[in-house]
Design a protein around this motif. Structure first.
Motif, PDB file in Angstrom:
ATOM      1  N   THR A 160      18.054  38.654  -5.716  1.00 10.91           N
ATOM      2  CA  THR A 160      19.192  38.527  -4.807  1.00 10.91           C
ATOM      3  C   THR A 160      18.666  38.285  -3.398  1.00 10.91           C
ATOM      4  O   THR A 160      17.686  38.905  -2.975  1.00 10.91           O
ATOM      5  CB  THR A 160      20.077  39.778  -4.819  1.00 10.91           C
ATOM      6  OG1 THR A 160      19.308  40.902  -4.411  1.00 10.91           O
ATOM      7  CG2 THR A 160      20.670  40.020  -6.198  1.00 10.91           C
ATOM      8  N   TYR A 161      19.309  37.370  -2.701  1.00  6.46           N
ATOM      9  CA  TYR A 161      18.902  37.030  -1.338  1.00  6.46           C
ATOM     10  C   TYR A 161      20.024  36.224  -0.703  1.00  6.46           C
ATOM     11  O   TYR A 161      20.956  35.798  -1.378  1.00  6.46           O
ATOM     12  CB  TYR A 161      17.588  36.222  -1.339  1.00  6.46           C
ATOM     13  CG  TYR A 161      17.609  35.031  -2.259  1.00  6.46           C
ATOM     14  CD1 TYR A 161      18.070  33.791  -1.816  1.00  6.46           C
ATOM     15  CD2 TYR A 161      17.191  35.134  -3.581  1.00  6.46           C
ATOM     16  CE1 TYR A 161      18.106  32.694  -2.664  1.00  6.46           C
ATOM     17  CE2 TYR A 161      17.218  34.042  -4.436  1.00  6.46           C
ATOM     18  CZ  TYR A 161      17.677  32.832  -3.965  1.00  6.46           C
ATOM     19  OH  TYR A 161      17.718  31.745  -4.799  1.00  6.46           O
ATOM     20  N   GLU A 162      19.921  36.045   0.590  1.00  9.40           N
ATOM     21  CA  GLU A 162      20.887  35.239   1.343  1.00  9.40           C
ATOM     22  C   GLU A 162      20.151  34.042   1.930  1.00  9.40           C
ATOM     23  O   GLU A 162      18.993  34.162   2.335  1.00  9.40           O
ATOM     24  CB  GLU A 162      21.498  36.060   2.492  1.00  9.40           C
ATOM     25  CG  GLU A 162      22.295  37.271   2.060  1.00  9.40           C
ATOM     26  CD  GLU A 162      23.621  36.918   1.415  1.00  9.40           C
ATOM     27  OE1 GLU A 162      24.178  35.851   1.724  1.00  9.40           O
ATOM     28  OE2 GLU A 162      24.097  37.721   0.601  1.00  9.40           O
ATOM     29  N   VAL A 163      20.819  32.896   1.971  1.00 13.56           N
ATOM     30  CA  VAL A 163      20.244  31.718   2.616  1.00 13.56           C
ATOM     31  C   VAL A 163      21.120  31.373   3.818  1.00 13.56           C
ATOM     32  O   VAL A 163      22.326  31.164   3.680  1.00 13.56           O
ATOM     33  CB  VAL A 163      20.158  30.519   1.651  1.00 13.56           C
ATOM     34  CG1 VAL A 163      19.616  29.292   2.380  1.00 13.56           C
ATOM     35  CG2 VAL A 163      19.295  30.859   0.449  1.00 13.56           C
ATOM     36  N   VAL A 164      20.511  31.344   4.990  1.00 16.15           N
ATOM     37  CA  VAL A 164      21.218  31.022   6.226  1.00 16.15           C
ATOM     38  C   VAL A 164      20.370  30.007   6.984  1.00 16.15           C
ATOM     39  O   VAL A 164      19.180  30.244   7.229  1.00 16.15           O
ATOM     40  CB  VAL A 164      21.436  32.281   7.097  1.00 16.15           C
ATOM     41  CG1 VAL A 164      22.081  31.914   8.429  1.00 16.15           C
ATOM     42  CG2 VAL A 164      22.294  33.301   6.362  1.00 16.15           C
ATOM     43  N   GLU A 165      20.970  28.885   7.327  1.00 10.58           N
ATOM     44  CA  GLU A 165      20.298  27.809   8.055  1.00 10.58           C
ATOM     45  C   GLU A 165      18.982  27.413   7.373  1.00 10.58           C
ATOM     46  O   GLU A 165      17.980  27.152   8.029  1.00 10.58           O
ATOM     47  CB  GLU A 165      20.066  28.212   9.510  1.00 10.58           C
ATOM     48  CG  GLU A 165      21.370  28.426  10.263  1.00 10.58           C
ATOM     49  CD  GLU A 165      21.185  28.825  11.714  1.00 10.58           C
ATOM     50  OE1 GLU A 165      20.198  29.524  12.029  1.00 10.58           O
ATOM     51  OE2 GLU A 165      22.035  28.439  12.524  1.00 10.58           O
ATOM     52  N   GLY A 166      18.973  27.421   6.045  1.00  6.37           N
ATOM     53  CA  GLY A 166      17.804  27.025   5.285  1.00  6.37           C
ATOM     54  C   GLY A 166      16.748  28.095   5.115  1.00  6.37           C
ATOM     55  O   GLY A 166      15.744  27.881   4.442  1.00  6.37           O
ATOM     56  N   ASN A 167      16.951  29.262   5.710  1.00  2.08           N
ATOM     57  CA  ASN A 167      15.996  30.361   5.597  1.00  2.08           C
ATOM     58  C   ASN A 167      16.449  31.366   4.547  1.00  2.08           C
ATOM     59  O   ASN A 167      17.630  31.726   4.500  1.00  2.08           O
ATOM     60  CB  ASN A 167      15.843  31.088   6.944  1.00  2.08           C
ATOM     61  CG  ASN A 167      15.258  30.184   7.995  1.00  2.08           C
ATOM     62  OD1 ASN A 167      14.160  29.666   7.852  1.00  2.08           O
ATOM     63  ND2 ASN A 167      16.007  29.975   9.070  1.00  2.08           N
TER      64      ASN A 167
ATOM     65  N   GLY B 257      22.885  32.746  19.325  1.00  2.00           N
ATOM     66  CA  GLY B 257      24.262  32.856  19.802  1.00  2.00           C
ATOM     67  C   GLY B 257      25.238  33.402  18.776  1.00  2.00           C
ATOM     68  O   GLY B 257      26.184  34.104  19.131  1.00  2.00           O
ATOM     69  N   TRP B 258      25.030  33.097  17.490  1.00  3.04           N
ATOM     70  CA  TRP B 258      26.007  33.563  16.503  1.00  3.04           C
ATOM     71  C   TRP B 258      25.489  34.682  15.607  1.00  3.04           C
ATOM     72  O   TRP B 258      26.272  35.376  14.980  1.00  3.04           O
ATOM     73  CB  TRP B 258      26.553  32.401  15.686  1.00  3.04           C
ATOM     74  CG  TRP B 258      25.629  31.796  14.687  1.00  3.04           C
ATOM     75  CD1 TRP B 258      24.727  30.800  14.880  1.00  3.04           C
ATOM     76  CD2 TRP B 258      25.536  32.151  13.307  1.00  3.04           C
ATOM     77  NE1 TRP B 258      24.077  30.511  13.719  1.00  3.04           N
ATOM     78  CE2 TRP B 258      24.555  31.322  12.734  1.00  3.04           C
ATOM     79  CE3 TRP B 258      26.177  33.085  12.493  1.00  3.04           C
ATOM     80  CZ2 TRP B 258      24.196  31.402  11.396  1.00  3.04           C
ATOM     81  CZ3 TRP B 258      25.824  33.165  11.159  1.00  3.04           C
ATOM     82  CH2 TRP B 258      24.853  32.328  10.621  1.00  3.04           C
ATOM     83  N   LYS B 259      24.155  34.873  15.538  1.00  2.00           N
ATOM     84  CA  LYS B 259      23.611  35.949  14.689  1.00  2.00           C
ATOM     85  C   LYS B 259      23.301  37.212  15.477  1.00  2.00           C
ATOM     86  O   LYS B 259      23.360  38.308  14.939  1.00  2.00           O
ATOM     87  CB  LYS B 259      22.359  35.467  13.948  1.00  2.00           C
ATOM     88  CG  LYS B 259      22.664  34.416  12.887  1.00  2.00           C
ATOM     89  CD  LYS B 259      21.442  34.008  12.108  1.00  2.00           C
ATOM     90  CE  LYS B 259      20.427  33.361  12.946  1.00  2.00           C
ATOM     91  NZ  LYS B 259      20.121  31.973  12.759  1.00  2.00           N
ATOM     92  N   GLY B 260      22.903  37.067  16.721  1.00  2.00           N
ATOM     93  CA  GLY B 260      22.572  38.231  17.538  1.00  2.00           C
ATOM     94  C   GLY B 260      21.100  38.242  17.920  1.00  2.00           C
ATOM     95  O   GLY B 260      20.450  37.203  17.976  1.00  2.00           O
ATOM     96  N   THR B 261      20.557  39.427  18.162  1.00  2.00           N
ATOM     97  CA  THR B 261      19.169  39.585  18.588  1.00  2.00           C
ATOM     98  C   THR B 261      18.274  39.865  17.392  1.00  2.00           C
ATOM     99  O   THR B 261      18.515  40.817  16.638  1.00  2.00           O
ATOM    100  CB  THR B 261      19.043  40.727  19.620  1.00  2.00           C
ATOM    101  OG1 THR B 261      19.858  40.414  20.756  1.00  2.00           O
ATOM    102  CG2 THR B 261      17.606  40.911  20.071  1.00  2.00           C
ATOM    103  N   ALA B 262      17.246  39.032  17.246  1.00  2.00           N
ATOM    104  CA  ALA B 262      16.286  39.188  16.150  1.00  2.00           C
ATOM    105  C   ALA B 262      15.079  39.987  16.634  1.00  2.00           C
ATOM    106  O   ALA B 262      14.642  39.853  17.773  1.00  2.00           O
ATOM    107  CB  ALA B 262      15.826  37.828  15.645  1.00  2.00           C
TER     108      ALA B 262
ATOM    109  N   LYS C 129      25.617  40.097  14.557  1.00  2.00           N
ATOM    110  CA  LYS C 129      27.025  39.898  14.891  1.00  2.00           C
ATOM    111  C   LYS C 129      27.827  39.785  13.597  1.00  2.00           C
ATOM    112  O   LYS C 129      27.276  39.544  12.520  1.00  2.00           O
ATOM    113  CB  LYS C 129      27.188  38.633  15.741  1.00  2.00           C
ATOM    114  CG  LYS C 129      26.550  38.768  17.111  1.00  2.00           C
ATOM    115  CD  LYS C 129      26.814  37.542  17.951  1.00  2.00           C
ATOM    116  CE  LYS C 129      26.254  37.740  19.349  1.00  2.00           C
ATOM    117  NZ  LYS C 129      26.600  36.624  20.245  1.00  2.00           N
ATOM    118  N   ASP C 130      29.133  39.941  13.697  1.00  2.00           N
ATOM    119  CA  ASP C 130      30.002  39.923  12.507  1.00  2.00           C
ATOM    120  C   ASP C 130      29.826  38.664  11.660  1.00  2.00           C
ATOM    121  O   ASP C 130      29.840  38.726  10.431  1.00  2.00           O
ATOM    122  CB  ASP C 130      31.474  40.064  12.915  1.00  2.00           C
ATOM    123  CG  ASP C 130      31.807  41.456  13.424  1.00  2.00           C
ATOM    124  OD1 ASP C 130      31.012  42.394  13.192  1.00  2.00           O
ATOM    125  OD2 ASP C 130      32.865  41.608  14.065  1.00  2.00           O
ATOM    126  N   ALA C 131      29.612  37.524  12.300  1.00  2.00           N
ATOM    127  CA  ALA C 131      29.470  36.264  11.566  1.00  2.00           C
ATOM    128  C   ALA C 131      28.224  36.241  10.673  1.00  2.00           C
ATOM    129  O   ALA C 131      28.139  35.467   9.734  1.00  2.00           O
ATOM    130  CB  ALA C 131      29.422  35.093  12.540  1.00  2.00           C
TER     131      ALA C 131
END
Length: 94
Positions: free
Chosen positions: A16-23, A46-51, A74-76
């Motif tokens: 199980t994993y998530e893919v976001v912006e190709g990552n 801007g939309w994910k927050g601080t990494a 962030k919520d998104a």
């Protein structure tokens, strides 16, 4: 199954994993923390927050800031809370 490897070591592996912006973002429990060391690096999306970042260290070799995560996304980007992604030469296969 997704797998992240570097310098001959399996850093993360999960069905199980998530893919976001190709990552690929691995659940925290799928990551072998023995290969991670806290880094002082932080970036802002801007939309994910601080990494926040980790150095990946295998057999004394260091790959600075090669892993990142969003401790309070962030919520998104709530789906990547408690997940870790890799780059900078870390091989990720899915």
């Amino acid at each position: 199954m997704a797998r992240a490897t570097w310098n001959g070591a399996v850093i993360a592996e999960s069905d199980t994993y998530e893919v976001v912006e190709g990552n690929v973002y691995f659940p925290a429990e799928a990551v072998n923390r023995a290969y991670l060391r806290d880094s002082g690096t932080h970036t802002v999306c801007g939309w994910k927050g601080t990494a926040s970042y980790y150095d990946v260290v295998v057999d004394g070799a260091e790959n600075a800031d090669a892993a990142w995560y969003y401790p309070d996304p962030k919520d998104a980007a709530a789906n990547i809370r408690d997940h870790v992604a890799f780059w900078k030469g870390v091989q990720v296969e899915k």
